[in-house]
Design a protein around this motif. Structure first.
Motif: not given
Length: 595
Positions: A565-569, A588-595
């Motif tokens: 889970l690279q977009n979460t941790f 996780g907040f930054d990864g949500l924007k990217m996905t």
């Protein structure tokens, strides 16, 4: 025992029969078949006849009185044993009650000569004991005890049987009625070392005598040893050389020669003598061969005689068998009774069997001669002419005998043919009737077979029709199965399409990095833990927190899950040099924007 008794001084006073009852002793001795004698050796009754065995006017007593003479033959068990009063010089013996059982005794030791006597009066002395038991035989020793018993040793074993007769008697000293002067005797076998030693010595002596007797018998039946061979000398050599030339003395001489050679008597001086003796022994071989040839000739002559006699016997057997066959013809057979016909047929069978046995024996003898002749031809080609002549002679004789036997067989066959012709003339009529019956039976059998064949053909046709029906049914079932399979394939395809339309979410889930509900829970717990720690935390710290909740969680599993889970941790390095440390942070907040 005997040693203690040797020092005893007992007065051996001759005792006579008491005058109060002079017939008791005489009666006992008369019943035992002995002349009545007194203790001093004088005859009580001069007119006694031993052939009579019993005296008139005297009552009979028990003949089994071993204390009053030799033991006679046993009496019948039905006869009651009667014991008499015995009067002695110093005492009186009263018999026991005859209705009481006999006194018990122990097992008799081997070679017993000593008895135990109990129940003696207190005032009884050794002289009184000697007076009572001296009537049984010679007493060697008495050993008396203070407790009213004693041991008495006799000279012979049979005297012990006489002493046992007194067991159960009541003894009274004189005419006194005092308890100290009365008693009841109990006599039994006693075991003494001296008796056993003497018995063993006697047994050893008997064994020695038996061995000596056996040795003498063996020596008597042992074959005599051969005579000794004389020593070699020139004179003996000449004697042996003469014996070697004599047929009757050859075996003795050749044994002497063999012994001399084995002893080593051959040397340079005696070599010529021994060679001449060996040469004469060799010449004896020719005599032996000639003797063997003479015996063989005698045996051949005996064989020829036996063969001729056997051939004559066979000819007579053939004649007898021919008589039986001719008697079996219809002309003579009808005149015999049933019993006579049975006997003739039995005799004929027996004669034929005996004839065949003798014929086989003669043929066996001829085969053996032929085998011997063939062996002689192989071994001795020089004697071919003689063997050929003898073979021709024997063959001519054999052919003559075979010709005779064949002639008799032809006669028998002719007789049988005549009988068959006569029987056929009578049996033609019977055969016609039997043939008609057989034809009818065959026709019936053929009709039955035809019916059976028709039935079988009908059954065959029915079964063929059934087989065709079964094949048609099978084809129908196969077509139905194919249709069902096609329908199943079409339905399975339709179900697969509907499932793809209804479940797109499941496909996405199956392609997601989180594979189970447990991993989803772990991701949530780790996210909340790292959200509380904004500067991050090491993997060990995270696992220590998780292991409080579930001890089965391992560090490698958690690290693999977080790396997926690279977009979460996100993993970052902090510190310098030795304090360099890997920390995991929640992104996780930054990864949500990217996905």
């Amino acid at each position: 025992s005997a040693d203690g008794g040797r020092n005893l001084s007992v007065d051996s006073i001759p005792m006579g029969l008491p005058m109060s009852d002079p017939t008791a002793w005489a009666t006992a001795m008369n019943n035992l078949g002995m002349a009545p004698m007194g203790m001093t050796g004088q005859p009580l009754l001069p007119d006694f006849d031993p052939a009579l065995g019993m005296m008139t006017g005297i009552p009979p007593i028990n003949p089994m009185m071993p204390g009053l003479g030799i033991v006679p033959p046993p009496i019948p068990p039905d006869m009651p044993a009667v014991k008499e009063i015995i009067h002695c010089k110093s005492c009186t013996l009263f018999p026991p009650n005859p209705h009481l059982p006999p006194p018990a005794t122990r097992e008799r030791p081997p070679g017993c000569k000593t008895v135990f006597v109990g129940g003696l009066p207190e005032n009884g002395t050794e002289q009184i004991i000697m007076e009572v038991f001296e009537q049984c035989g010679e007493v060697i020793a008495i050993r008396k005890s203070k407790k009213n018993f004693c041991h008495i040793r006799f000279a012979e074993e049979f005297m012990v049987d006489k002493a046992l007769y007194l067991s159960g008697y009541r003894i009274r000293l004189g005419s006194s009625t005092d308890k100290k002067d009365t008693g009841r005797l109990h006599v039994d076998f006693a075991q003494a070392r001296d008796d056993l030693y003497e018995w063993e010595c006697k047994q050893r002596m008997l064994a020695r005598e038996e061995r000596h007797r056996r040795r003498l018998a063996e020596e008597r039946f042992r074959p005599p040893s051969p005579p000794p061979v004389v020593h070699y000398s020139d004179h003996e050599c000449s004697v042996v050389a003469e014996k070697l030339k004599d047929d009757t003395k050859f075996s003795e001489a050749i044994q002497t020669l063999l012994t001399w050679i084995e002893r080593g008597e051959v040397n340079r001086r005696t070599a010529n003598n021994f060679y001449s003796m060996i040469q004469s022994a060799n010449s004896h071989i020719r005599r032996l061969i000639n003797e063997k040839a003479a015996h063989e000739k005698e045996m051949e002559e005996a064989k020829e005689k036996f063969k001729l006699a056997l051939s004559g016997i066979l000819v007579q057997f053939e004649q007898i068998v021919a008589v039986y066959h001719s008697a079996s013809k219809q002309k003579a057979w009808d005149h015999f009774t049933k019993a006579q016909r049975k006997n003739i047929s039995v005799w004929c069978k027996q004669a034929e069997e005996i004839r065949n046995i003798h014929n086989d024996e003669l043929m066996g003898i001829r085969r053996e001669e032929e085998m011997e002749m063939s062996d002689e031809e192989i071994e001795d080609p020089s004697e071919m002419k003689e063997t050929e002549e003898s073979a021709l002679v024997s063959q001519v004789e054999a052919l003559k005998e075979e010709n005779d036997s064949l002639r008799w067989q032809l006669d028998a066959y002719r007789n049988e043919v005549e009988l068959l012709k006569q029987e056929q003339g009578k049996a033609t009529r019977d055969e016609d009737t039997t043939k008609e019956q057989q034809m009818k039976l065959l026709q019936q059998a053929l009709q039955g077979m035809q019916k059976h064949l028709l039935k079988v053909q009908e059954e065959y046709k029915k079964r063929e029709a059934e087989l065709e029906k079964v094949k048609e049914d099978k084809l129908k079932v196969e077509t139905l199965l194919e249709n069902l399979k096609e329908q199943e394939n079409s339905t399975s395809r339709a179900c697969a399409c509907s499932q793809e339309k209804e479940c797109p979410v499941e496909k996405t889930l199956s392609n997601s990095p989180v594979k189970s509900e447990r991993e989803v829970l772990l991701v949530g717990i780790i996210s909340t833990f790292l959200h509380v720690h904004p500067f991050g935390a090491s993997i060990e710290y995270i696992c220590s927190y998780l292991q409080r909740l579930d001890s089965k969680i391992c560090t490698a599993e958690v690290e693999v899950l977080m790396m997926r889970l690279q977009n979460t941790f996100r993993q970052e390095l902090s510190g310098v040099g030795a304090s360099l440390e890997k920390r995991w942070k929640f992104c996780g907040f930054d990864g949500l924007k990217m996905t």
